[in-house]
Enzyme design. Structure first.
Site, PDB file in Angstrom:
ATOM      1  N   ASP A 174      25.495  35.030  14.754  1.00 43.76           N
ATOM      2  CA  ASP A 174      26.921  34.772  14.894  1.00 43.76           C
ATOM      3  C   ASP A 174      27.298  33.855  13.726  1.00 43.76           C
ATOM      4  O   ASP A 174      26.407  33.296  13.069  1.00 43.76           O
ATOM      5  CB  ASP A 174      27.136  34.079  16.250  1.00 43.76           C
ATOM      6  CG  ASP A 174      28.556  33.649  16.457  1.00 43.76           C
ATOM      7  OD1 ASP A 174      29.453  34.483  16.240  1.00 43.76           O
ATOM      8  OD2 ASP A 174      28.782  32.491  16.825  1.00 43.76           O
ATOM      9  N   LEU A 175      28.574  33.718  13.447  1.00 43.63           N
ATOM     10  CA  LEU A 175      28.970  32.864  12.314  1.00 43.63           C
ATOM     11  C   LEU A 175      29.485  31.498  12.777  1.00 43.63           C
ATOM     12  O   LEU A 175      28.813  30.471  12.596  1.00 43.63           O
ATOM     13  CB  LEU A 175      30.047  33.587  11.487  1.00 43.63           C
ATOM     14  CG  LEU A 175      30.599  32.803  10.294  1.00 43.63           C
ATOM     15  CD1 LEU A 175      29.523  32.545   9.251  1.00 43.63           C
ATOM     16  CD2 LEU A 175      31.758  33.564   9.654  1.00 43.63           C
ATOM     17  N   ASP A 176      30.680  31.512  13.381  1.00 46.60           N
ATOM     18  CA  ASP A 176      31.315  30.248  13.760  1.00 46.60           C
ATOM     19  C   ASP A 176      30.497  29.538  14.838  1.00 46.60           C
ATOM     20  O   ASP A 176      30.281  30.084  15.915  1.00 46.60           O
ATOM     21  CB  ASP A 176      32.729  30.509  14.321  1.00 46.60           C
ATOM     22  CG  ASP A 176      33.645  31.170  13.307  1.00 46.60           C
ATOM     23  OD1 ASP A 176      33.767  30.627  12.208  1.00 46.60           O
ATOM     24  OD2 ASP A 176      34.218  32.215  13.631  1.00 46.60           O
ATOM     25  N   THR A 207      32.691  25.968  11.800  1.00 47.94           N
ATOM     26  CA  THR A 207      34.106  26.330  11.775  1.00 47.94           C
ATOM     27  C   THR A 207      34.691  26.465  13.176  1.00 47.94           C
ATOM     28  O   THR A 207      35.912  26.538  13.333  1.00 47.94           O
ATOM     29  CB  THR A 207      34.293  27.664  11.012  1.00 47.94           C
ATOM     30  OG1 THR A 207      33.205  28.509  11.363  1.00 47.94           O
ATOM     31  CG2 THR A 207      34.317  27.459   9.519  1.00 47.94           C
ATOM     32  N   LYS A 222      35.390  30.751  22.519  1.00 45.45           N
ATOM     33  CA  LYS A 222      34.393  30.967  21.468  1.00 45.45           C
ATOM     34  C   LYS A 222      33.909  32.422  21.489  1.00 45.45           C
ATOM     35  O   LYS A 222      33.616  32.965  22.559  1.00 45.45           O
ATOM     36  CB  LYS A 222      33.211  30.015  21.650  1.00 45.45           C
ATOM     37  CG  LYS A 222      33.563  28.578  21.278  1.00 45.45           C
ATOM     38  CD  LYS A 222      32.340  27.687  21.338  1.00 45.45           C
ATOM     39  CE  LYS A 222      32.708  26.261  20.956  1.00 45.45           C
ATOM     40  NZ  LYS A 222      31.580  25.332  21.175  1.00 45.45           N
ATOM     41  N   GLY A 223      33.825  33.023  20.316  1.00 47.81           N
ATOM     42  CA  GLY A 223      33.328  34.400  20.222  1.00 47.81           C
ATOM     43  C   GLY A 223      34.362  35.442  20.606  1.00 47.81           C
ATOM     44  O   GLY A 223      34.136  36.637  20.474  1.00 47.81           O
ATOM     45  N   SER A 234      30.104  38.699  13.816  1.00 44.87           N
ATOM     46  CA  SER A 234      31.092  37.672  14.145  1.00 44.87           C
ATOM     47  C   SER A 234      32.378  38.349  14.586  1.00 44.87           C
ATOM     48  O   SER A 234      32.754  39.387  14.049  1.00 44.87           O
ATOM     49  CB  SER A 234      31.370  36.827  12.899  1.00 44.87           C
ATOM     50  OG  SER A 234      32.557  36.081  13.063  1.00 44.87           O
ATOM     51  N   ALA A 235      33.048  37.745  15.564  1.00 44.77           N
ATOM     52  CA  ALA A 235      34.335  38.279  16.014  1.00 44.77           C
ATOM     53  C   ALA A 235      35.436  37.998  15.006  1.00 44.77           C
ATOM     54  O   ALA A 235      36.524  38.556  15.093  1.00 44.77           O
ATOM     55  CB  ALA A 235      34.697  37.648  17.354  1.00 44.77           C
ATOM     56  N   SER A 236      35.147  37.141  14.048  1.00 47.14           N
ATOM     57  CA  SER A 236      36.200  36.675  13.136  1.00 47.14           C
ATOM     58  C   SER A 236      36.528  37.667  12.033  1.00 47.14           C
ATOM     59  O   SER A 236      35.640  38.212  11.391  1.00 47.14           O
ATOM     60  CB  SER A 236      35.792  35.349  12.508  1.00 47.14           C
ATOM     61  OG  SER A 236      36.755  34.967  11.556  1.00 47.14           O
ATOM     62  N   ASN A 278      37.876  36.640   9.472  1.00 50.18           N
ATOM     63  CA  ASN A 278      37.723  35.824   8.257  1.00 50.18           C
ATOM     64  C   ASN A 278      36.251  35.687   7.852  1.00 50.18           C
ATOM     65  O   ASN A 278      35.922  34.913   6.946  1.00 50.18           O
ATOM     66  CB  ASN A 278      38.295  34.420   8.503  1.00 50.18           C
ATOM     67  CG  ASN A 278      39.810  34.435   8.669  1.00 50.18           C
ATOM     68  OD1 ASN A 278      40.531  34.780   7.737  1.00 50.18           O
ATOM     69  ND2 ASN A 278      40.287  34.111   9.856  1.00 50.18           N
ATOM     70  N   LYS A 329      33.488  40.918  21.933  1.00 48.80           N
ATOM     71  CA  LYS A 329      32.508  40.290  22.819  1.00 48.80           C
ATOM     72  C   LYS A 329      33.245  39.869  24.092  1.00 48.80           C
ATOM     73  O   LYS A 329      34.382  39.445  23.984  1.00 48.80           O
ATOM     74  CB  LYS A 329      31.908  39.027  22.168  1.00 48.80           C
ATOM     75  CG  LYS A 329      31.173  39.262  20.859  1.00 48.80           C
ATOM     76  CD  LYS A 329      30.838  37.927  20.181  1.00 48.80           C
ATOM     77  CE  LYS A 329      30.309  38.149  18.780  1.00 48.80           C
ATOM     78  NZ  LYS A 329      30.055  36.919  18.015  1.00 48.80           N
ATOM     79  N   GLU A 349      23.529  32.804  18.984  1.00 51.03           N
ATOM     80  CA  GLU A 349      24.926  32.724  19.419  1.00 51.03           C
ATOM     81  C   GLU A 349      25.264  31.352  20.000  1.00 51.03           C
ATOM     82  O   GLU A 349      24.441  30.755  20.679  1.00 51.03           O
ATOM     83  CB  GLU A 349      25.160  33.740  20.557  1.00 51.03           C
ATOM     84  CG  GLU A 349      25.839  35.014  20.170  1.00 51.03           C
ATOM     85  CD  GLU A 349      27.311  34.874  19.811  1.00 51.03           C
ATOM     86  OE1 GLU A 349      27.895  33.788  20.021  1.00 51.03           O
ATOM     87  OE2 GLU A 349      27.876  35.839  19.303  1.00 51.03           O
ATOM     88  N   ASP A 350      26.501  30.916  19.766  1.00 49.48           N
ATOM     89  CA  ASP A 350      26.951  29.666  20.391  1.00 49.48           C
ATOM     90  C   ASP A 350      27.940  29.932  21.519  1.00 49.48           C
ATOM     91  O   ASP A 350      28.462  28.982  22.098  1.00 49.48           O
ATOM     92  CB  ASP A 350      27.623  28.741  19.352  1.00 49.48           C
ATOM     93  CG  ASP A 350      28.988  29.269  18.923  1.00 49.48           C
ATOM     94  OD1 ASP A 350      29.121  30.497  18.773  1.00 49.48           O
ATOM     95  OD2 ASP A 350      29.910  28.462  18.752  1.00 49.48           O
TER      96      ASP A 350
END
Ligand code: B16
Ligand code: MG
Length: 218
Positions: free
Chosen positions: A12-14, A20, A48-49, A117-119, A121, A148, A172-173
């Site tokens: 995952d990213l953020d 972020t 989140k996510g 990532s769901a983002s 960006n 997600k 994942e966070d």
């Protein structure tokens, strides 16, 4: 001789690669104020996510707030503009401690590296962090129809890395990310707090001191 199976790490990213997630929270908090809703950190865990549109749907549901399509569009744009302003100077110093070493060690061990990532960006952030070339596969909010906790993005990442879902490890966070990966029987590593990520197979605070052999046999 039996070859080692293909293995993939799906990041995952953020909140996993870079912090972020805090900027998403601050941006939503500002937008929520405009519509008279006080977004708490506790409620933010559920954002989140979750993709941008769905986040606002949840906020409207929690605050029992009704908005027109036009207002929704304008708030989504405002949130993203505030967020983009927070990330404008993001650079390689904003990588979470230890994550780059961890990814490089995985590559040395022939583990495929993917991002889900769901983002929307995500690619821009990976470029700013100067790590985009480390990923064999990048799936973001632009590539999935179902957000997600739907497992769609994880399945695409497994398929594109040519890895069986059971040989994928997901970092994942978010509660929603862990739930999505579990639907495919992927091994889940929660990054954060055990109190929040109750369903993860294991939970670590971060990548500092974390070794690949703590997660899989190498
Ligand atoms: P954007 P991740 C997610 O990224 C964030 O956790 C979530 O808070 C955010 O709403 C979502 O991306 C959408 O982001 O508005 O930039 O498209 O954790 O899946 O990497
Ligand atoms: Mg996240």
């Amino acid at each position: 001789m039996i070859n080692k199976p293909n293995r993939a790490f799906i990041f995952d990213l953020d909140g996993v690669i870079t912090q972020t997630s805090e900027y998403h929270f601050m941006a939503w908090k500002t937008v929520c104020k405009k519509i008279g809703y006080d977004l708490t950190r506790e409620k933010n865990e559920e954002l989140k996510g979750v993709n941008r549109n769905k986040c606002l749907d949840l906020i409207m549901e929690w605050g029992k707030i009704r908005l027109s399509e036009k207002e929704i569009e304008s708030l989504l744009e405002a949130k993203n503009n505030i967020y983009k302003d927070y990330i404008k100077d993001l650079n390689e110093n904003d990588l979470c401690e230890g994550v780059l070493n961890f990814i490089n060690d995985a590559i040395k061990n022939n583990i495929k590296i993917a991002l889900y990532s769901a983002s929307r960006n995500a690619k821009r952030i990976l470029c700013q962090l100067k790590i985009i070339d480390l990923f064999t596969v990048i799936i973001d909010g632009n590539n999935v129809s179902n957000a997600k906790p739907d497992p769609e993005g994880f399945k695409i990442a497994a398929d594109l890395t040519k890895t069986n879902t059971k040989d994928c490890v997901v970092f994942e966070d978010s509660i929603s990310g862990i739930e999505g990966a579990k639907k495919l029987n992927m091994y889940t590593v929660g990054i954060g707090s055990r109190d929040v990520l109750k369903n993860a197979d294991v939970v670590y605070k971060g990548f500092k001191n974390l070794k690949i052999k703590d997660i899989i046999n190498v």
